[in-house]
Design an enzyme around this catalytic site. Structure first.
Site, PDB file in Angstrom:
ATOM      1  N   ASP A   1      -0.129 -28.113   8.362  1.00 18.70           N
ATOM      2  CA  ASP A   1       0.436 -27.002   7.720  1.00 18.70           C
ATOM      3  C   ASP A   1       1.846 -27.939   6.905  1.00 18.70           C
ATOM      4  OD1 ASP A   1      -0.929 -25.202   8.878  1.00 18.70           O
ATOM      5  OD2 ASP A   1       0.791 -23.671   9.445  1.00 18.70           O
TER       6      ASP A   1
ATOM      7  N   ASP B   1       6.734 -28.918   9.774  1.00 18.56           N
ATOM      8  CA  ASP B   1       6.365 -27.437  10.130  1.00 18.56           C
ATOM      9  C   ASP B   1       6.739 -27.288  11.802  1.00 18.56           C
ATOM     10  OD1 ASP B   1       5.059 -24.756   9.122  1.00 18.56           O
ATOM     11  OD2 ASP B   1       3.894 -25.492  10.951  1.00 18.56           O
TER      12      ASP B   1
ATOM     13  N   HIS C   1      -2.135 -22.960  10.915  1.00 17.38           N
ATOM     14  CA  HIS C   1      -0.941 -22.718  11.702  1.00 17.38           C
ATOM     15  C   HIS C   1      -1.025 -23.818  13.020  1.00 17.38           C
ATOM     16  CE1 HIS C   1      -0.088 -18.835  10.260  1.00 17.38           C
ATOM     17  NE2 HIS C   1      -1.395 -18.374  10.207  1.00 17.38           N
TER      18      HIS C   1
ATOM     19  N   GLU D   1       5.722 -24.857  15.166  1.00 20.30           N
ATOM     20  CA  GLU D   1       5.036 -23.675  15.734  1.00 20.30           C
ATOM     21  C   GLU D   1       5.955 -23.362  17.077  1.00 20.30           C
ATOM     22  OE1 GLU D   1       2.485 -22.200  14.407  1.00 20.30           O
ATOM     23  OE2 GLU D   1       2.477 -23.797  12.961  1.00 20.30           O
TER      24      GLU D   1
END
Length: 589
Positions: free
Chosen positions: A173, A27, A168, A29
């Protein structure tokens, strides 16, 4: 005939069991939604295999630009947090080393993978092109609206009771996505999906009934041959062929098979019968014969070879052209076969376009005691019916047609070419297109007949081709019919295998030429195989030759002209002066 060598299944044939697959669930960000305009702020990943965690990767990334306030509110990642973090030029190589050749998994994978690819391009790093799975795609197939209002990671986390709540942050995540992945794999496992290949192709378009029948392929061999889907009464539903029976049949139970009628066929099927063959050619021939014999409802081609049409120049005082289904030993000249009466009628019309052959169907006497029709008045028939044309004069015209069908047809073909150019010069392009289609029908039928005649008249031909393993595959053809095949392993004496093939091959009676002892589809398939590069004629009892100036050369020229000789009006005419057939020679074998 020697038995085919056993072919051991490979792991690729069987598929990669999901328990043996290494997944890296990742994942990212970022500072926004555009991979080209925004930057990565955090990378998190978990490496798992067989339900066991093998490692984790987590790092903040200095984006080199301020993080928007609303992104900080969403992710909790602030500018001070990334101020001392490594830049992407340091973080990305380390992450690529971590993932290795593992299968990459992400929720909405397109977003994360696009960011990684764009940054690899910026840093001139090579993207490894690992296999990618998207848990959103799988969830849409497996999680209904009754279970979750949508397919967001937070909603799926509740459905599968993940150990970590997504918030998040990249690593959290990714950890939640691991549990979602395992939950989805458990669901597809109950539907018979147990390999990576099946998981990648999984889609809800494949019905549960269709997927549950995967077991029909379990006992099939990984070898070349024919497969027959049968219904509960043992009647064939569909017959096919493959270089790997097991792998091909398994495809019928996955998303790779998208033909609607095949899904219906699989629903009715209760068994699959394999017929292992020595060679691919043998499998193709047996497929044709079985389809013609059983006429399975889900096969669309090759079901009715008996419907083939032949063009016949009759053997009588004043020969004429006729379309027939049967070739007889009656002294007539035949050409074909044609797949339909309409195409055969086009060939007849091509001859009548340039040769004043009679078109009436009545049998005429040599004395010419009948009455002429309107074609005589138009100059398109010499009127042998009323004595205006003698049998000898008419015989010259009939001989011209006979040569066009089974020998040197340049007179008829050149006359048709002249007719085409004349119509084009008058800008009668639609009429020219009609003549062109008629010409092609005639030339292709004559070429087909002339190509098949050497096979149909040869009592035996032994041909050979190299196998991928370095041995030889030998095929025995008798009167145009596939009579047998065998495979000679590398470093073995091929003479023993050829002798055994001759003894065990099918005995074939001489057919009525030009019809081979097999269907025209079978003989043409054999011809195509023999004309492949690397195929050799080992021994031949007969003569392998096509007539110099025959229709085979004409067809090659016309096909070239259709592909290369187009002008602004080429769609109507098909070729120009430079593309006229010049009677190419056909080399003997």
């Amino acid at each position: 005939m020697t038995s085919p060598a056993a072919i051991q299944s490979t792991f690729d044939d069987l598929g990669t069991p999901l328990a043996d697959v290494t997944f890296v669930v990742l994942d990212l960000e970022t500072t926004g939604g555009s991979a080209t305009e925004c930057q990565i702020t955090e990378i998190g990943a978990v490496k798992v295999r067989g339900g066991q965690q093998l490692g984790e990767f987590q790092t903040l990334v200095n984006p080199g630009e301020p993080i928007p306030a609303f992104i900080s509110v969403l992710t909790g990642i602030t500018n001070p947090m990334v101020a001392t973090a490594p830049h992407i030029r340091s973080a990305l190589p380390a992450f690529l080393e971590f993932i290795g050749d593992a299968v990459l998994v992400a929720h909405n994978a397109r977003f994360d993978i696009t960011f990684l690819k764009v940054n690899c391009e910026r840093l001139q790093l090579s993207w490894p092109n690992n296999t990618v799975l998207d848990t959103v795609h799988l969830a849409r197939q497996l999680v209904t609206r009754d279970e979750a209002p949508n397919h967001k990671l937070s909603s799926l986390a509740r459905v599968f009771s993940t150990r970590v709540t997504p918030d998040h942050r990249a690593l959290h995540d990714a950890q939640a996505t691991v549990d979602v992945l395992h939950g989805l794999i458990e669901r597809v496992g109950n539907l018979g999906v147990h390999t990576l290949e099946e998981l990648r192709s999984y889609t809800s378009r494949v019905t549960p009934d269709q997927r549950r029948k995967r077991f029909l392929a379990d006992s099939l061999p990984s070898a070349p041959g024919v497969y027959i889907f049968k219904d509960e009464h043992g009647e064939p539903l569909y017959i096919g062929t493959s270089i790997d029976i097991k792998r091909r049949v398994r495809n019928y139970f996955t998303a790779s098979e998208q033909r609607t009628r095949m899904a219906e066929m699989v629903r009715l099927a209760t068994s699959v019968t394999p017929i292992v063959c020595h060679t691919t050619l043998e499998a193709q021939v047996r497929e044709l014969r079985l389809i013609a014999e059983h006429k399975p409802r889900y096969n669309r081609r090759s079901r009715h070879p008996e419907r083939a049409m032949w063009l016949k120049l009759t053997a009588e005082a004043f020969p004429r052209l006729s379309i027939v289904r049967t070739v007889r030993d009656d002294g007539a000249t035949y050409a074909g076969p044609f797949t339909s009466r309409a195409v055969a009628e086009q060939a007849v019309a091509a001859v009548h376009e340039v040769v004043p052959l009679r078109q009436c169907t009545s049998r005429l006497s040599r004395k010419g005691t009948g009455s002429a029709c309107v074609l005589a008045e138009m100059g398109r028939c010499g009127a042998p019916c009323d004595g205006r044309q003698s049998p000898d004069d008419y015989a010259e015209i009939a001989d011209r047609v006979a040569r066009a069908l089974d020998g040197d047809g340049h007179q008829v073909i050149d006359a048709l070419g002249d007719r085409l150019r004349s119509l084009a010069a008058d800008q009668r392009f639609e009429d020219a297109a009609v003549v062109r289609d008629r010409m092609l029908a005639l030339v292709r039928a004559a070429a087909r007949s002339q190509r098949m005649t050497p096979l149909a008249t040869s009592p035996e031909i032994i041909a050979a081709a190299r196998t991928p393993a370095g041995g030889w595959e030998f095929t025995c053809v008798r009167y145009g019919r596939f009579a047998g095949a065998t495979v000679c392993p590398p470093r073995s004496d091929p003479r023993r295998y050829i002798a055994a093939l001759r003894e065990s091959a099918e005995q074939v009676e001489r057919p009525q030429v030009p019809v081979p002892a097999a269907t025209h589809e079978e003989t043409e398939k054999i011809l195509r195989w023999m004309e492949q590069p690397g195929v050799r004629v080992v021994d031949i009892d007969g003569v392998w030759v096509c007539p110099v100036g025959g229709a085979v050369g004409a067809q090659e020229s016309l096909d070239d002209a259709m592909g290369e000789g187009m002008t602004d009006r080429g769609d109507a005419v098909g070729f120009d002066d430079s593309s006229t057939w010049r009677g190419r020679k056909r080399a003997t074998a």
